[in-house]
Design a protein around this motif. Structure first.
Motif, PDB file in Angstrom:
ATOM      1  N   SER A 255       0.776  -1.159   0.130  1.00 37.05           N
ATOM      2  CA  SER A 255       0.163   0.111   0.020  1.00 37.05           C
ATOM      3  C   SER A 255       0.853   1.195  -0.017  1.00 37.05           C
ATOM      4  O   SER A 255       2.027   1.320   0.690  1.00 37.05           O
ATOM      5  CB  SER A 255      -0.846   0.149   1.328  1.00 37.05           C
ATOM      6  N   PRO A 256       0.608   2.201  -0.809  1.00 32.27           N
ATOM      7  CA  PRO A 256       1.213   3.544  -0.576  1.00 32.27           C
ATOM      8  C   PRO A 256       1.112   4.457   0.843  1.00 32.27           C
ATOM      9  O   PRO A 256       1.746   5.179   0.933  1.00 32.27           O
ATOM     10  CB  PRO A 256       0.691   4.319  -1.586  1.00 32.27           C
ATOM     11  N   GLU A 257       0.209   3.750   1.647  1.00 36.94           N
ATOM     12  CA  GLU A 257       0.325   4.457   3.202  1.00 36.94           C
ATOM     13  C   GLU A 257       0.551   3.454   4.147  1.00 36.94           C
ATOM     14  O   GLU A 257       0.470   2.024   3.997  1.00 36.94           O
ATOM     15  CB  GLU A 257      -1.135   4.578   3.198  1.00 36.94           C
ATOM     16  N   PRO A 258       1.279   3.798   5.202  1.00 37.14           N
ATOM     17  CA  PRO A 258       1.397   5.315   5.239  1.00 37.14           C
ATOM     18  C   PRO A 258       2.583   5.820   4.426  1.00 37.14           C
ATOM     19  O   PRO A 258       3.560   5.267   4.072  1.00 37.14           O
ATOM     20  CB  PRO A 258       2.117   5.251   7.109  1.00 37.14           C
ATOM     21  N   ARG A 259       2.275   7.178   4.308  1.00 33.41           N
ATOM     22  CA  ARG A 259       3.243   7.897   3.209  1.00 33.41           C
ATOM     23  C   ARG A 259       4.301   8.620   4.068  1.00 33.41           C
ATOM     24  O   ARG A 259       4.261   8.885   5.179  1.00 33.41           O
ATOM     25  CB  ARG A 259       2.536   8.929   2.481  1.00 33.41           C
ATOM     26  N   LEU A 334       2.395  17.344  -1.627  1.00 34.75           N
ATOM     27  CA  LEU A 334       1.375  18.199  -1.606  1.00 34.75           C
ATOM     28  C   LEU A 334      -0.145  17.497  -2.040  1.00 34.75           C
ATOM     29  O   LEU A 334      -1.149  17.909  -1.669  1.00 34.75           O
ATOM     30  CB  LEU A 334       1.512  19.420  -2.462  1.00 34.75           C
ATOM     31  N   SER A 335      -0.028  16.550  -2.710  1.00 34.95           N
ATOM     32  CA  SER A 335      -1.119  15.802  -3.220  1.00 34.95           C
ATOM     33  C   SER A 335      -1.672  14.886  -2.468  1.00 34.95           C
ATOM     34  O   SER A 335      -3.035  14.388  -2.499  1.00 34.95           O
ATOM     35  CB  SER A 335      -0.907  15.152  -4.699  1.00 34.95           C
ATOM     36  N   PHE A 336      -0.871  14.831  -1.399  1.00 35.83           N
ATOM     37  CA  PHE A 336      -1.214  13.559  -0.141  1.00 35.83           C
ATOM     38  C   PHE A 336      -2.427  14.444   0.720  1.00 35.83           C
ATOM     39  O   PHE A 336      -2.084  15.179   1.388  1.00 35.83           O
ATOM     40  CB  PHE A 336      -0.225  13.172   0.326  1.00 35.83           C
ATOM     41  N   ARG A 337      -3.407  13.840   0.707  1.00 34.97           N
ATOM     42  CA  ARG A 337      -4.566  14.098   1.673  1.00 34.97           C
ATOM     43  C   ARG A 337      -4.073  14.259   2.969  1.00 34.97           C
ATOM     44  O   ARG A 337      -4.531  15.147   3.936  1.00 34.97           O
ATOM     45  CB  ARG A 337      -6.041  13.361   1.616  1.00 34.97           C
ATOM     46  N   ARG A 393      -3.521   8.525   6.003  1.00 33.82           N
ATOM     47  CA  ARG A 393      -4.455   9.486   5.153  1.00 33.82           C
ATOM     48  C   ARG A 393      -5.520  10.473   6.041  1.00 33.82           C
ATOM     49  O   ARG A 393      -5.738  11.293   5.319  1.00 33.82           O
ATOM     50  CB  ARG A 393      -5.391   8.480   4.530  1.00 33.82           C
ATOM     51  N   ASN A 394      -5.528  10.434   7.465  1.00 35.88           N
ATOM     52  CA  ASN A 394      -6.248  11.394   8.110  1.00 35.88           C
ATOM     53  C   ASN A 394      -5.376  12.408   8.568  1.00 35.88           C
ATOM     54  O   ASN A 394      -5.946  13.236   9.509  1.00 35.88           O
ATOM     55  CB  ASN A 394      -7.026  10.486   9.294  1.00 35.88           C
ATOM     56  N   GLY A 395      -3.962  12.495   8.269  1.00 37.23           N
ATOM     57  CA  GLY A 395      -3.294  13.412   8.700  1.00 37.23           C
ATOM     58  C   GLY A 395      -2.596  13.195  10.046  1.00 37.23           C
ATOM     59  O   GLY A 395      -2.060  14.152  10.750  1.00 37.23           O
TER      60      GLY A 395
END
Length: 445
Positions: A255-259, A334-337, A393-395
């Motif tokens: 998965s690309p997350e966590p980023r 910058l594109s990562f929510r 994804r939730n910051g």
């Protein structure tokens, strides 16, 4: 499969001999385990694995010309004692054990360190309750020799520091963590491991078929390719990629997350004639409203005193200068929510960090809360480090250790360390034990 473990004038000797010039012919070899990434976590883990399994063959692959040049070579150099972390958490246990192991290792190897201590200083009345909570947390974590001191006790330990109350941690120390990391690498090589630099991994895949008349492809089914076209075949792969850990893991279908989002921390340095102002580490009481710790005073093994850091988004994953820029790294961030949500929740804090990064006087104003005698003329701009901050994804900052394998046949033979959060250097030997345990559990070495 993804697994998250909840809660990181002496010169280095032997560095030159550690960096082998290995030819393409030699790289077409076979190994039981390939470790990708020679930061302090990768080096400590490679060392732990080869000491546990001396009959197996190991290779350590690093994309740079030298070892431990990024986070491991751009940190504050503190040996943390384990005060901040949730009691009973993995992070707390690893830090406390890691600090003990680090001191023992430095003694055994003759690596210089100083147990100079740390004061966590409350300068506002509202901080005292948080300071007392930190004390209780540190005691539950079995941190050695903790005590609460009053304003007089602060002055006795740090004559130029002012505060209402402080948590005194004499077990906190300092060391050159890159020197320690290089010593791990020397241990690994002396135990029979192979170290290869300038090997930037571009692909990890299954061997499609064995060469004619050979069964090696079946015995060593994983190929690790570099951007220069070199190949290493192995049975298992472990990646400890730090600032690139998310991209390395995606190679094998994770998965690309966590980023990983890079945050640069800029330090100021006291002018040498002002070093008398600080004896040991002086830290603020953490503010739970903000995602990062805040500025502090840190003595270094070379005698200098670092002040800071701030924490601002880096425009390049390995961008140590204010204007370093990489279009892919910048666009990914910058594109990562997750980053967008983190920024929106902390917009004023972030603007303040950027402002203090540009204007020394603003940074010094914060520091003067602890050392009133400090003035802007006493400091110079210093070095910077880049932190590999894992975000969901939730910051939310990911403070847990994240292991991932990926999908398909490759995933059954690869272990990615997706996140080894701060204080990873202090905890490195304890983290290495944990990763080695995980590798043994998954792959039955």
């Amino acid at each position: 499969m993804i697994r998250i473990l909840s809660s990181a004038s002496f010169k280095a000797v032997g560095t030159a001999k550690l960096l082998k010039d290995i030819t393409n012919r030699q790289l077409h070899g076979t190994y039981d385990v390939a470790v990708v990434g020679a930061g302090i976590v990768g080096l400590a883990t490679a060392r732990e694995l080869i000491l546990r399994h001396p009959s197996l063959s190991f290779i350590l692959l690093e994309k740079e010309k030298e070892l431990a040049v990024h986070q491991s070579g751009h940190n504050s150099g503190v040996i943390h004692s384990g005060i901040y972390y949730t009691p009973g958490s993995l992070k707390a246990r690893l830090c406390v054990r890691g600090a003990n192991l680090a001191y023992e290792y430095c003694e055994k190897k003759g690596i210089p360190y100083k147990r100079c201590g740390k004061l966590i200083v409350a300068v506002e009345q509202e901080e005292i309750s948080r300071l007392n909570a930190l004390y209780e947390r540190g005691m539950k974590n079995n941190v050695r020799d903790l005590s609460i001191v009053d304003a007089k006790g602060i002055r006795e330990r740090e004559p130029y520091c002012r505060g209402l109350m402080a948590l005194d941690s004499p077990y906190t120390g300092i060391v050159d963590w890159r020197m320690v990391a290089l010593r791990y690498g020397t241990d690994f090589e002396e135990a029979g491991g192979t170290v290869v630099t300038e090997y930037e991994v571009s692909d990890i895949s299954m061997v499609t078929e064995s060469p004619a008349g050979s069964t090696e492809g079946m015995k060593y089914p994983i190929t690790v390719r570099s951007k220069k076209g070199n190949e290493v075949q192995c049975r298992y792969v472990l990646t400890c990629g730090g600032l690139y850990s998310d991209r390395l893991s995606q190679i094998s279908g994770c998965s690309p997350e966590p980023r990983i989002v890079p945050f640069r921390g800029d330090y100021l340095v006291l002018k040498p004639e002002k070093n008398y102002l600080v004896k040991g580490n002086v830290y603020p009481v953490p503010d739970p409203r903000f995602p990062f710790l805040g500025v502090h005073f840190t003595p270094r093994m070379d005698g200098s005193i670092w002040l800071g850091p701030n924490a601002i988004l880096a425009f390049k994953r390995e961008g140590y200068k204010m204007y370093d820029f990489n279009i892919r790294d910048f666009a990914d961030a910058l594109s990562f929510r997750g980053l967008q949500k983190l920024v929106m929740r902390n917009i004023m804090y972030g603007i303040g960090e950027m402002y203090r990064g540009f204007f020394i006087g603003a940074q010094v104003k914060i520091l003067q809360k602890y050392i009133p005698e400090l003035s802007p003329s006493d400091v110079l701009r210093g070095p910077a480090g880049v932190r590999a901050q894992a975000l969901d994804r939730n910051g939310n900052l990911v403070d847990d250790f994240v292991f991932d394998g990926g999908v398909g046949d490759v995933g059954s033979r690869v272990l990615h360390v997706r996140n080894a959060p701060s204080p990873a250097a202090t905890s490195s030997l304890a983290i290495a034990e944990m990763i080695a345990d995980e590798l043994e559990c998954r792959f039955s070495l």
